[in-house]
Design a protein around this motif. Structure first.
Motif, PDB file in Angstrom:
ATOM      1  N   LEU A 157     -13.351  28.296  37.362  1.00 30.02           N
ATOM      2  CA  LEU A 157     -12.653  29.574  37.278  1.00 30.02           C
ATOM      3  C   LEU A 157     -13.664  30.683  37.543  1.00 30.02           C
ATOM      4  N   ILE A 158     -13.413  31.421  38.579  1.00 26.02           N
ATOM      5  CA  ILE A 158     -14.296  32.544  38.915  1.00 26.02           C
ATOM      6  C   ILE A 158     -13.591  33.814  38.468  1.00 26.02           C
ATOM      7  N   ASP A 159     -14.238  34.513  37.592  1.00 28.45           N
ATOM      8  CA  ASP A 159     -13.627  35.688  36.987  1.00 28.45           C
ATOM      9  C   ASP A 159     -14.415  36.923  37.435  1.00 28.45           C
ATOM     10  N   LEU A 160     -13.773  37.757  38.194  1.00 28.27           N
ATOM     11  CA  LEU A 160     -14.458  38.925  38.771  1.00 28.27           C
ATOM     12  C   LEU A 160     -13.863  40.202  38.235  1.00 28.27           C
ATOM     13  N   ARG A 161     -14.678  41.205  38.182  1.00 26.07           N
ATOM     14  CA  ARG A 161     -14.116  42.514  37.914  1.00 26.07           C
ATOM     15  C   ARG A 161     -14.504  43.400  39.095  1.00 26.07           C
ATOM     16  N   HIS A 162     -13.535  44.102  39.634  1.00 24.95           N
ATOM     17  CA  HIS A 162     -13.881  44.937  40.782  1.00 24.95           C
ATOM     18  C   HIS A 162     -14.071  46.383  40.361  1.00 24.95           C
ATOM     19  N   ARG A 163     -14.784  47.082  41.195  1.00 26.00           N
ATOM     20  CA  ARG A 163     -15.062  48.484  40.945  1.00 26.00           C
ATOM     21  C   ARG A 163     -13.757  49.272  41.045  1.00 26.00           C
ATOM     22  N   PRO A 164     -13.658  50.343  40.315  1.00 28.78           N
ATOM     23  CA  PRO A 164     -12.404  51.097  40.347  1.00 28.78           C
ATOM     24  C   PRO A 164     -12.045  51.544  41.769  1.00 28.78           C
ATOM     25  N   THR A 165     -10.800  51.494  42.052  1.00 31.31           N
ATOM     26  CA  THR A 165     -10.307  51.949  43.354  1.00 31.31           C
ATOM     27  C   THR A 165      -9.198  52.963  43.081  1.00 31.31           C
ATOM     28  N   ALA A 166      -8.869  53.708  44.083  1.00 28.74           N
ATOM     29  CA  ALA A 166      -7.832  54.732  43.916  1.00 28.74           C
ATOM     30  C   ALA A 166      -6.522  54.097  43.445  1.00 28.74           C
ATOM     31  N   ARG A 167      -6.228  52.970  44.025  1.00 33.88           N
ATOM     32  CA  ARG A 167      -4.998  52.271  43.669  1.00 33.88           C
ATOM     33  C   ARG A 167      -5.315  50.794  43.464  1.00 33.88           C
ATOM     34  N   ALA A 168      -4.533  50.141  42.670  1.00 29.70           N
ATOM     35  CA  ALA A 168      -4.741  48.708  42.488  1.00 29.70           C
ATOM     36  C   ALA A 168      -4.493  48.013  43.826  1.00 29.70           C
ATOM     37  N   PHE A 169      -5.145  46.878  44.010  1.00 26.16           N
ATOM     38  CA  PHE A 169      -4.893  46.125  45.231  1.00 26.16           C
ATOM     39  C   PHE A 169      -3.496  45.524  45.172  1.00 26.16           C
ATOM     40  N   ASN A 170      -2.967  45.300  46.344  1.00 27.96           N
ATOM     41  CA  ASN A 170      -1.704  44.576  46.417  1.00 27.96           C
ATOM     42  C   ASN A 170      -2.030  43.098  46.188  1.00 27.96           C
ATOM     43  N   HIS A 171      -1.428  42.539  45.199  1.00 27.79           N
ATOM     44  CA  HIS A 171      -1.776  41.176  44.789  1.00 27.79           C
ATOM     45  C   HIS A 171      -1.640  40.160  45.919  1.00 27.79           C
ATOM     46  N   LEU A 205     -18.120  36.097  36.296  1.00 23.08           N
ATOM     47  CA  LEU A 205     -18.381  34.986  35.384  1.00 23.08           C
ATOM     48  C   LEU A 205     -17.821  33.752  36.067  1.00 23.08           C
ATOM     49  N   ILE A 206     -18.517  32.689  35.934  1.00 26.55           N
ATOM     50  CA  ILE A 206     -18.001  31.461  36.519  1.00 26.55           C
ATOM     51  C   ILE A 206     -17.911  30.419  35.411  1.00 26.55           C
ATOM     52  N   TYR A 207     -16.728  29.922  35.222  1.00 27.50           N
ATOM     53  CA  TYR A 207     -16.502  28.931  34.156  1.00 27.50           C
ATOM     54  C   TYR A 207     -16.312  27.565  34.794  1.00 27.50           C
ATOM     55  N   TYR A 208     -16.950  26.597  34.200  1.00 27.92           N
ATOM     56  CA  TYR A 208     -16.822  25.237  34.721  1.00 27.92           C
ATOM     57  C   TYR A 208     -16.113  24.365  33.713  1.00 27.92           C
ATOM     58  N   LEU A 209     -15.154  23.622  34.168  1.00 29.82           N
ATOM     59  CA  LEU A 209     -14.491  22.678  33.277  1.00 29.82           C
ATOM     60  C   LEU A 209     -14.650  21.269  33.814  1.00 29.82           C
ATOM     61  N   ASP A 210     -15.124  20.411  32.924  1.00 31.75           N
ATOM     62  CA  ASP A 210     -15.386  19.039  33.322  1.00 31.75           C
ATOM     63  C   ASP A 210     -14.198  18.142  33.028  1.00 31.75           C
ATOM     64  N   GLU A 211     -14.157  17.029  33.727  1.00 29.83           N
ATOM     65  CA  GLU A 211     -13.071  16.078  33.488  1.00 29.83           C
ATOM     66  C   GLU A 211     -13.130  15.474  32.093  1.00 29.83           C
ATOM     67  N   LYS A 212     -14.314  15.386  31.534  1.00 37.08           N
ATOM     68  CA  LYS A 212     -14.452  14.820  30.189  1.00 37.08           C
ATOM     69  C   LYS A 212     -15.123  15.828  29.292  1.00 37.08           C
ATOM     70  N   PRO A 213     -14.738  15.823  28.016  1.00 32.65           N
ATOM     71  CA  PRO A 213     -15.402  16.757  27.101  1.00 32.65           C
ATOM     72  C   PRO A 213     -16.904  16.464  27.073  1.00 32.65           C
ATOM     73  N   PRO A 214     -17.687  17.461  26.849  1.00 28.39           N
ATOM     74  CA  PRO A 214     -19.129  17.282  26.830  1.00 28.39           C
ATOM     75  C   PRO A 214     -19.571  16.605  25.535  1.00 28.39           C
ATOM     76  N   ARG A 215     -20.801  16.222  25.505  1.00 26.39           N
ATOM     77  CA  ARG A 215     -21.296  15.522  24.315  1.00 26.39           C
ATOM     78  C   ARG A 215     -22.443  16.309  23.707  1.00 26.39           C
ATOM     79  N   PHE A 216     -22.063  17.372  23.050  1.00 26.64           N
ATOM     80  CA  PHE A 216     -23.080  18.098  22.297  1.00 26.64           C
ATOM     81  C   PHE A 216     -22.930  17.698  20.846  1.00 26.64           C
ATOM     82  N   SER A 217     -24.036  17.703  20.146  1.00 17.75           N
ATOM     83  CA  SER A 217     -23.946  17.318  18.740  1.00 17.75           C
ATOM     84  C   SER A 217     -23.188  18.381  17.984  1.00 17.75           C
ATOM     85  N   MET A 218     -22.635  17.996  16.830  1.00 15.28           N
ATOM     86  CA  MET A 218     -21.842  18.925  16.040  1.00 15.28           C
ATOM     87  C   MET A 218     -22.643  20.161  15.668  1.00 15.28           C
ATOM     88  N   LYS A 219     -23.902  19.924  15.453  1.00  9.63           N
ATOM     89  CA  LYS A 219     -24.747  21.047  15.066  1.00  9.63           C
ATOM     90  C   LYS A 219     -24.576  22.200  16.053  1.00  9.63           C
TER      91      LYS A 219
END
Ligand SMILES: *[C@@H]1O[C@H](CO)[C@@H](O)[C@H](O)[C@H]1NC(C)=O
Ligand SMILES: *[C@@H]1O[C@H](CO)[C@@H](O)[C@H](O)[C@H]1NC(C)=O
Ligand SMILES: *[C@@H]1O[C@H](CO)[C@@H](O)[C@H](O)[C@H]1NC(C)=O
Ligand SMILES: *[C@@H]1O[C@H](CO)[C@@H](O)[C@H](O)[C@H]1NC(C)=O
Length: 320
Positions: A152-166, A254-268
Protein backbone atom coordinates in the motif's frame (compact mmCIF):
# COMPACT_ATOMS: atom_id res chain seq x y z
CA UNK A 1 26.97 4.54 -66.43
CA UNK A 2 28.62 5.27 -63.19
CA UNK A 3 27.38 2.21 -61.44
CA UNK A 4 29.04 -0.31 -63.67
CA UNK A 5 29.15 -3.90 -62.53
CA UNK A 6 32.84 -3.69 -61.68
CA UNK A 7 32.46 -0.67 -59.50
CA UNK A 8 29.45 -1.43 -57.40
CA UNK A 9 30.73 -4.21 -55.12
CA UNK A 10 33.76 -2.36 -53.70
CA UNK A 11 31.76 0.80 -53.30
CA UNK A 12 29.01 -1.15 -51.65
CA UNK A 13 31.48 -2.83 -49.37
CA UNK A 14 32.96 0.50 -48.44
CA UNK A 15 29.55 1.91 -47.75
CA UNK A 16 28.66 -1.10 -45.68
CA UNK A 17 31.87 -0.77 -43.74
CA UNK A 18 31.26 2.89 -43.07
CA UNK A 19 27.72 2.11 -42.05
CA UNK A 20 28.74 -0.65 -39.70
CA UNK A 21 31.48 1.43 -38.11
CA UNK A 22 29.00 4.21 -37.60
CA UNK A 23 26.55 1.73 -36.23
CA UNK A 24 29.09 0.31 -33.81
CA UNK A 25 30.10 3.75 -32.69
CA UNK A 26 26.50 4.66 -32.16
CA UNK A 27 25.89 1.43 -30.32
CA UNK A 28 28.83 2.10 -28.04
CA UNK A 29 28.02 5.74 -27.75
CA UNK A 30 24.78 5.03 -26.04
CA UNK A 31 25.42 1.67 -24.49
CA UNK A 32 23.60 2.37 -21.28
CA UNK A 33 20.90 0.67 -19.33
CA UNK A 34 17.71 2.73 -19.57
CA UNK A 35 16.13 1.03 -16.59
CA UNK A 36 19.07 0.95 -14.23
CA UNK A 37 21.77 3.52 -13.88
CA UNK A 38 23.60 1.52 -11.23
CA UNK A 39 25.26 -0.54 -13.95
CA UNK A 40 28.41 -0.69 -15.96
CA UNK A 41 27.79 -1.29 -19.63
CA UNK A 42 30.01 -2.25 -22.50
CA UNK A 43 29.92 -4.04 -25.83
CA UNK A 44 30.61 -7.38 -24.13
CA UNK A 45 27.43 -9.14 -25.08
CA UNK A 46 27.08 -11.76 -27.81
CA UNK A 47 28.15 -10.24 -31.12
CA UNK A 48 29.58 -7.18 -29.40
CA UNK A 49 26.20 -6.07 -28.26
CA UNK A 50 25.69 -3.75 -25.37
CA UNK A 51 25.57 -5.59 -22.08
CA UNK A 52 25.11 -4.15 -18.62
CA UNK A 53 26.17 -5.50 -15.26
CA UNK A 54 24.87 -4.35 -11.92
CA UNK A 55 27.33 -2.58 -9.68
CA UNK A 56 28.19 -4.51 -6.58
CA UNK A 57 27.24 -7.95 -7.88
CA UNK A 58 28.41 -7.93 -11.49
CA UNK A 59 25.22 -9.74 -12.48
CA UNK A 60 24.08 -9.12 -16.06
CA UNK A 61 20.79 -7.29 -16.00
CA UNK A 62 17.96 -7.14 -18.49
CA UNK A 63 17.62 -3.50 -19.37
CA UNK A 64 14.22 -3.94 -20.95
CA UNK A 65 12.68 -4.41 -17.53
CA UNK A 66 13.23 -3.39 -13.93
CA UNK A 67 16.18 -4.75 -12.00
CA UNK A 68 15.33 -6.61 -8.81
CA UNK A 69 15.43 -4.66 -5.60
CA UNK A 70 17.99 -7.00 -4.07
CA UNK A 71 20.51 -6.25 -6.81
CA UNK A 72 19.71 -2.56 -6.57
CA UNK A 73 20.36 -2.49 -2.84
CA UNK A 74 23.57 -4.37 -3.34
CA UNK A 75 24.63 -1.88 -5.97
CA UNK A 76 23.77 0.94 -3.67
CA UNK A 77 25.90 -0.47 -0.87
CA UNK A 78 28.82 -0.84 -3.22
CA UNK A 79 28.95 2.86 -3.93
CA UNK A 80 31.23 4.63 -1.47
CA UNK A 81 29.25 6.47 1.11
CA UNK A 82 30.59 9.87 0.22
CA UNK A 83 29.42 9.42 -3.32
CA UNK A 84 25.92 8.45 -2.39
CA UNK A 85 23.45 11.10 -3.02
CA UNK A 86 21.09 10.72 -0.17
CA UNK A 87 18.24 12.98 0.54
CA UNK A 88 19.16 15.35 3.27
CA UNK A 89 17.69 14.09 6.46
CA UNK A 90 15.67 16.58 8.38
CA UNK A 91 17.11 17.56 11.72
CA UNK A 92 15.03 15.07 13.59
CA UNK A 93 15.72 12.20 11.34
CA UNK A 94 17.86 9.42 12.62
CA UNK A 95 19.66 6.92 10.57
CA UNK A 96 18.11 3.51 10.57
CA UNK A 97 20.94 1.08 10.10
CA UNK A 98 18.62 -1.81 10.39
CA UNK A 99 17.30 -1.13 6.98
CA UNK A 100 20.16 -0.55 4.68
CA UNK A 101 22.30 -3.58 4.43
CA UNK A 102 24.29 -5.34 1.83
CA UNK A 103 21.91 -8.13 0.92
CA UNK A 104 22.53 -11.57 -0.43
CA UNK A 105 20.64 -12.23 -3.62
CA UNK A 106 19.85 -15.59 -5.21
CA UNK A 107 20.56 -16.50 -8.83
CA UNK A 108 17.45 -14.66 -9.95
CA UNK A 109 18.43 -11.55 -8.07
CA UNK A 110 15.81 -12.10 -5.36
CA UNK A 111 16.48 -11.71 -1.67
CA UNK A 112 17.66 -14.85 0.05
CA UNK A 113 15.42 -15.75 2.95
CA UNK A 114 18.18 -15.26 5.49
CA UNK A 115 20.32 -12.21 5.64
CA UNK A 116 23.24 -11.60 7.97
CA UNK A 117 25.39 -8.61 8.60
CA UNK A 118 29.10 -8.51 9.11
CA UNK A 119 28.82 -9.11 12.81
CA UNK A 120 27.15 -12.46 12.02
CA UNK A 121 23.78 -11.38 13.19
CA UNK A 122 21.09 -12.94 11.07
CA UNK A 123 17.41 -12.39 10.40
CA UNK A 124 14.73 -13.53 7.97
CA UNK A 125 13.35 -11.21 5.32
CA UNK A 126 10.31 -11.11 3.08
CA UNK A 127 10.33 -10.68 -0.66
CA UNK A 128 10.91 -6.94 -0.35
CA UNK A 129 13.96 -7.56 1.80
CA UNK A 130 12.50 -6.25 5.01
CA UNK A 131 13.21 -8.06 8.26
CA UNK A 132 10.29 -10.08 9.60
CA UNK A 133 11.83 -11.93 12.52
CA UNK A 134 13.92 -11.09 15.52
CA UNK A 135 17.62 -11.10 14.92
CA UNK A 136 19.50 -14.23 15.80
CA UNK A 137 22.88 -15.73 15.39
CA UNK A 138 24.06 -17.86 12.51
CA UNK A 139 22.03 -20.82 13.66
CA UNK A 140 18.84 -18.96 12.77
CA UNK A 141 16.83 -20.76 10.13
CA UNK A 142 14.62 -19.15 7.52
CA UNK A 143 12.82 -21.81 5.56
CA UNK A 144 11.43 -19.69 2.77
CA UNK A 145 11.15 -16.17 1.54
CA UNK A 146 7.72 -15.11 2.65
CA UNK A 147 6.02 -13.21 -0.08
CA UNK A 148 4.91 -9.61 0.34
CA UNK A 149 1.70 -9.85 -1.63
CA UNK A 150 0.15 -6.51 -0.86
CA UNK A 151 1.84 -3.13 -0.94
CA UNK A 152 0.00 0.00 0.00
CA UNK A 153 1.54 3.25 -1.12
CA UNK A 154 0.12 6.15 0.77
CA UNK A 155 0.87 9.58 -0.65
CA UNK A 156 -0.09 13.03 0.29
CA UNK A 157 -0.06 15.61 -2.45
CA UNK A 158 0.67 19.28 -2.20
CA UNK A 159 -2.36 21.52 -2.03
CA UNK A 160 -3.91 22.34 -5.36
CA UNK A 161 -6.56 24.85 -6.28
CA UNK A 162 -9.05 22.07 -6.74
CA UNK A 163 -9.09 18.43 -5.81
CA UNK A 164 -8.07 16.08 -8.58
CA UNK A 165 -10.74 14.27 -10.47
CA UNK A 166 -10.56 10.79 -9.02
CA UNK A 167 -11.09 8.90 -12.23
CA UNK A 168 -8.48 10.94 -14.06
CA UNK A 169 -6.04 10.52 -11.20
CA UNK A 170 -6.72 6.82 -11.17
CA UNK A 171 -6.03 6.56 -14.89
CA UNK A 172 -2.81 8.56 -14.67
CA UNK A 173 -1.39 6.51 -11.82
CA UNK A 174 -2.27 3.26 -13.52
CA UNK A 175 -0.59 4.51 -16.64
CA UNK A 176 2.49 5.44 -14.60
CA UNK A 177 2.79 1.94 -13.20
CA UNK A 178 2.14 0.33 -16.55
CA UNK A 179 4.48 2.47 -18.63
CA UNK A 180 7.21 3.64 -16.32
CA UNK A 181 7.42 0.64 -14.02
CA UNK A 182 6.25 -1.94 -16.57
CA UNK A 183 3.93 -3.48 -14.05
CA UNK A 184 1.06 -5.45 -15.51
CA UNK A 185 -2.17 -3.51 -14.87
CA UNK A 186 -3.80 -6.42 -13.10
CA UNK A 187 -1.47 -5.87 -10.16
CA UNK A 188 -2.67 -2.35 -9.51
CA UNK A 189 -5.63 -3.35 -7.43
CA UNK A 190 -6.99 0.06 -6.57
CA UNK A 191 -6.34 3.77 -6.39
CA UNK A 192 -8.13 5.51 -3.54
CA UNK A 193 -8.37 9.22 -3.20
CA UNK A 194 -9.55 11.56 -0.55
CA UNK A 195 -7.87 14.88 -0.91
CA UNK A 196 -4.98 15.21 -0.22
CA UNK A 197 -4.32 11.52 0.36
CA UNK A 198 -3.84 9.07 -2.45
CA UNK A 199 -3.47 5.37 -1.88
CA UNK A 200 -2.22 2.96 -4.47
CA UNK A 201 -2.74 -0.69 -3.75
CA UNK A 202 -0.51 -3.21 -5.43
CA UNK A 203 -1.39 -6.86 -5.07
CA UNK A 204 0.39 -9.84 -6.49
CA UNK A 205 0.51 -13.33 -5.10
CA UNK A 206 2.85 -16.07 -6.15
CA UNK A 207 0.27 -17.98 -8.17
CA UNK A 208 -0.73 -14.91 -10.15
CA UNK A 209 2.73 -13.81 -11.04
CA UNK A 210 3.75 -14.98 -14.48
CA UNK A 211 7.30 -15.44 -15.72
CA UNK A 212 8.71 -12.11 -16.81
CA UNK A 213 6.15 -10.15 -14.82
CA UNK A 214 7.61 -7.26 -12.87
CA UNK A 215 7.36 -7.91 -9.15
CA UNK A 216 5.37 -5.41 -7.13
CA UNK A 217 8.36 -5.19 -4.77
CA UNK A 218 10.52 -3.85 -7.58
CA UNK A 219 7.87 -1.50 -8.96
CA UNK A 220 7.35 -0.05 -5.49
CA UNK A 221 11.07 0.37 -4.99
CA UNK A 222 11.54 2.22 -8.27
CA UNK A 223 8.60 4.38 -7.33
CA UNK A 224 10.11 5.08 -3.91
CA UNK A 225 13.39 6.17 -5.46
CA UNK A 226 11.56 8.34 -7.97
CA UNK A 227 9.61 10.06 -5.23
CA UNK A 228 12.83 10.70 -3.37
CA UNK A 229 14.36 12.29 -6.41
CA UNK A 230 16.87 9.47 -6.77
CA UNK A 231 15.51 7.95 -9.92
CA UNK A 232 17.06 4.70 -11.06
CA UNK A 233 16.20 5.30 -14.68
CA UNK A 234 19.04 6.54 -16.81
CA UNK A 235 18.73 10.02 -18.19
CA UNK A 236 15.27 10.57 -16.95
CA UNK A 237 14.29 13.04 -14.38
CA UNK A 238 11.94 12.33 -11.55
CA UNK A 239 8.26 11.77 -11.57
CA UNK A 240 6.23 14.02 -13.75
CA UNK A 241 2.65 13.06 -13.22
CA UNK A 242 -0.01 15.41 -14.45
CA UNK A 243 -3.68 15.05 -14.12
CA UNK A 244 -5.37 17.10 -16.81
CA UNK A 245 -2.33 19.32 -16.96
CA UNK A 246 -2.21 19.86 -13.23
CA UNK A 247 1.08 18.56 -11.78
CA UNK A 248 0.93 16.08 -8.96
CA UNK A 249 3.52 16.98 -6.35
CA UNK A 250 4.05 14.38 -3.70
CA UNK A 251 4.66 15.71 -0.22
CA UNK A 252 4.95 12.58 1.80
CA UNK A 253 4.98 8.91 1.11
CA UNK A 254 4.51 5.88 3.28
CA UNK A 255 4.81 2.43 1.93
CA UNK A 256 3.21 -0.42 3.81
CA UNK A 257 4.10 -4.00 3.15
CA UNK A 258 1.87 -6.91 3.96
CA UNK A 259 3.21 -10.41 3.93
CA UNK A 260 1.37 -13.60 3.15
CA UNK A 261 2.22 -14.92 6.60
CA UNK A 262 2.29 -13.12 9.90
CA UNK A 263 5.79 -12.19 10.96
CA UNK A 264 7.62 -13.87 13.78
CA UNK A 265 8.63 -11.26 16.24
CA UNK A 266 8.87 -12.19 19.85
CA UNK A 267 6.09 -11.03 22.14
CA UNK A 268 8.45 -8.66 23.79
CA UNK A 269 8.48 -6.65 20.65
CA UNK A 270 4.76 -6.84 20.20
CA UNK A 271 3.86 -5.46 23.59
CA UNK A 272 4.47 -2.03 22.21
CA UNK A 273 0.80 -2.13 21.43
CA UNK A 274 -1.52 -4.96 20.70
CA UNK A 275 -4.05 -2.96 18.81
CA UNK A 276 -2.12 -0.72 16.59
CA UNK A 277 1.30 0.65 16.70
CA UNK A 278 1.68 3.07 13.97
CA UNK A 279 5.06 4.48 13.55
CA UNK A 280 4.41 7.71 11.90
CA UNK A 281 7.11 8.67 9.59
CA UNK A 282 7.49 12.26 8.84
CA UNK A 283 10.31 13.31 6.67
CA UNK A 284 10.83 16.52 4.85
CA UNK A 285 9.12 17.02 1.57
CA UNK A 286 10.55 14.75 -1.03
CA UNK A 287 11.65 11.90 1.12
CA UNK A 288 9.71 8.74 0.79
CA UNK A 289 9.97 6.43 3.69
CA UNK A 290 9.23 2.84 4.01
CA UNK A 291 7.12 1.40 6.69
CA UNK A 292 6.40 -2.20 7.14
CA UNK A 293 3.01 -3.03 8.41
CA UNK A 294 2.57 -6.42 9.68
CA UNK A 295 -0.88 -7.56 10.33
CA UNK A 296 -2.24 -10.77 11.41
CA UNK A 297 -4.56 -11.48 8.58
CA UNK A 298 -7.26 -13.28 10.49
CA UNK A 299 -10.46 -11.37 10.22
CA UNK A 300 -10.84 -10.78 13.90
CA UNK A 301 -7.13 -10.42 14.39
CA UNK A 302 -6.65 -7.70 16.89
CA UNK A 303 -3.03 -7.07 16.80
CA UNK A 304 -1.54 -5.00 14.21
CA UNK A 305 2.07 -4.37 14.50
CA UNK A 306 3.70 -1.77 12.46
CA UNK A 307 7.37 -1.92 12.14
CA UNK A 308 9.28 0.98 10.89
CA UNK A 309 11.73 0.04 8.29
CA UNK A 310 14.58 0.84 6.32
CA UNK A 311 15.42 1.80 2.91
CA UNK A 312 14.42 5.28 3.70
CA UNK A 313 17.53 5.45 5.83
CA UNK A 314 15.98 7.98 8.04
CA UNK A 315 13.10 8.15 10.30
CA UNK A 316 11.42 10.17 12.85
CA UNK A 317 8.88 8.63 15.11
CA UNK A 318 6.81 11.25 16.77
CA UNK A 319 4.00 9.04 17.92
CA UNK A 320 3.89 5.45 18.92
C1 LIG B 1 20.57 4.69 -28.64
O1 LIG B 1 20.39 5.86 -29.41
C2 LIG B 1 19.32 5.74 -30.36
C3 LIG B 1 19.32 6.99 -31.22
O2 LIG B 1 19.60 8.12 -30.48
C4 LIG B 1 18.02 5.55 -29.60
O3 LIG B 1 16.95 5.42 -30.51
C5 LIG B 1 18.12 4.29 -28.78
O4 LIG B 1 16.94 4.13 -28.00
C6 LIG B 1 19.31 4.37 -27.85
N1 LIG B 1 19.45 3.10 -27.18
C7 LIG B 1 19.63 3.01 -25.88
C8 LIG B 1 19.78 1.63 -25.34
O5 LIG B 1 19.67 4.00 -25.16
C1 LIG C 1 25.07 -5.55 12.48
O1 LIG C 1 24.27 -5.69 13.62
C2 LIG C 1 24.79 -5.07 14.78
C3 LIG C 1 23.86 -5.36 15.92
O2 LIG C 1 22.57 -4.87 15.66
C4 LIG C 1 24.87 -3.60 14.55
O3 LIG C 1 25.40 -2.96 15.68
C5 LIG C 1 25.73 -3.36 13.33
O4 LIG C 1 25.70 -1.96 13.05
C6 LIG C 1 25.22 -4.10 12.16
N1 LIG C 1 26.10 -3.92 11.07
C7 LIG C 1 25.66 -3.57 9.89
C8 LIG C 1 26.68 -3.39 8.87
O5 LIG C 1 24.47 -3.41 9.65
C1 LIG D 1 -13.94 13.25 -13.93
O1 LIG D 1 -13.53 13.08 -15.28
C2 LIG D 1 -14.35 12.17 -16.01
C3 LIG D 1 -13.75 12.01 -17.37
O2 LIG D 1 -12.39 11.77 -17.29
C4 LIG D 1 -15.76 12.70 -16.09
O3 LIG D 1 -16.57 11.77 -16.75
C5 LIG D 1 -16.28 12.92 -14.68
O4 LIG D 1 -17.54 13.52 -14.73
C6 LIG D 1 -15.33 13.81 -13.89
N1 LIG D 1 -15.81 13.89 -12.52
C7 LIG D 1 -15.94 15.03 -11.88
C8 LIG D 1 -16.44 14.95 -10.50
O5 LIG D 1 -15.70 16.09 -12.42
C1 LIG E 1 -4.08 -15.03 -5.77
O1 LIG E 1 -4.84 -13.91 -6.22
C2 LIG E 1 -5.96 -14.28 -7.00
C3 LIG E 1 -6.59 -13.01 -7.51
O2 LIG E 1 -6.71 -12.04 -6.51
C4 LIG E 1 -6.90 -15.09 -6.16
O3 LIG E 1 -8.03 -15.48 -6.92
C5 LIG E 1 -6.19 -16.33 -5.65
O4 LIG E 1 -7.03 -17.05 -4.77
C6 LIG E 1 -4.93 -15.92 -4.91
N1 LIG E 1 -4.18 -17.13 -4.58
C7 LIG E 1 -3.70 -17.35 -3.36
C8 LIG E 1 -2.94 -18.61 -3.18
O5 LIG E 1 -3.88 -16.55 -2.44
Amino acid sequence: MASGPGLAPPLLRLLLLVASVAHLAAAQGNCTCPTNKMTVCGPDGPGGRCQCRALGSGVVVDCSTLTSKCLLLKARMSVPKAGRKLVKPSEHAIVDNDGLYDPECDHEGRFKARQCNQSSECWCVNSVGVRRTDKGDQSLRCDEVVRTHHILIDLRHRPTARAFNHSDLDAELRRLFRERYRLHPRYVAAVHYEEPTIQIELRQNASQKGPGDVDIADAAYYFERDVKGESLFAGRSGLDVRVRGEPLHVERTLIYYLDEKPPRFSMKRLTAGLIAVVVVVAVALVAGVVVLVITNRRKSGKYRKVELKELGEMRNEPSL
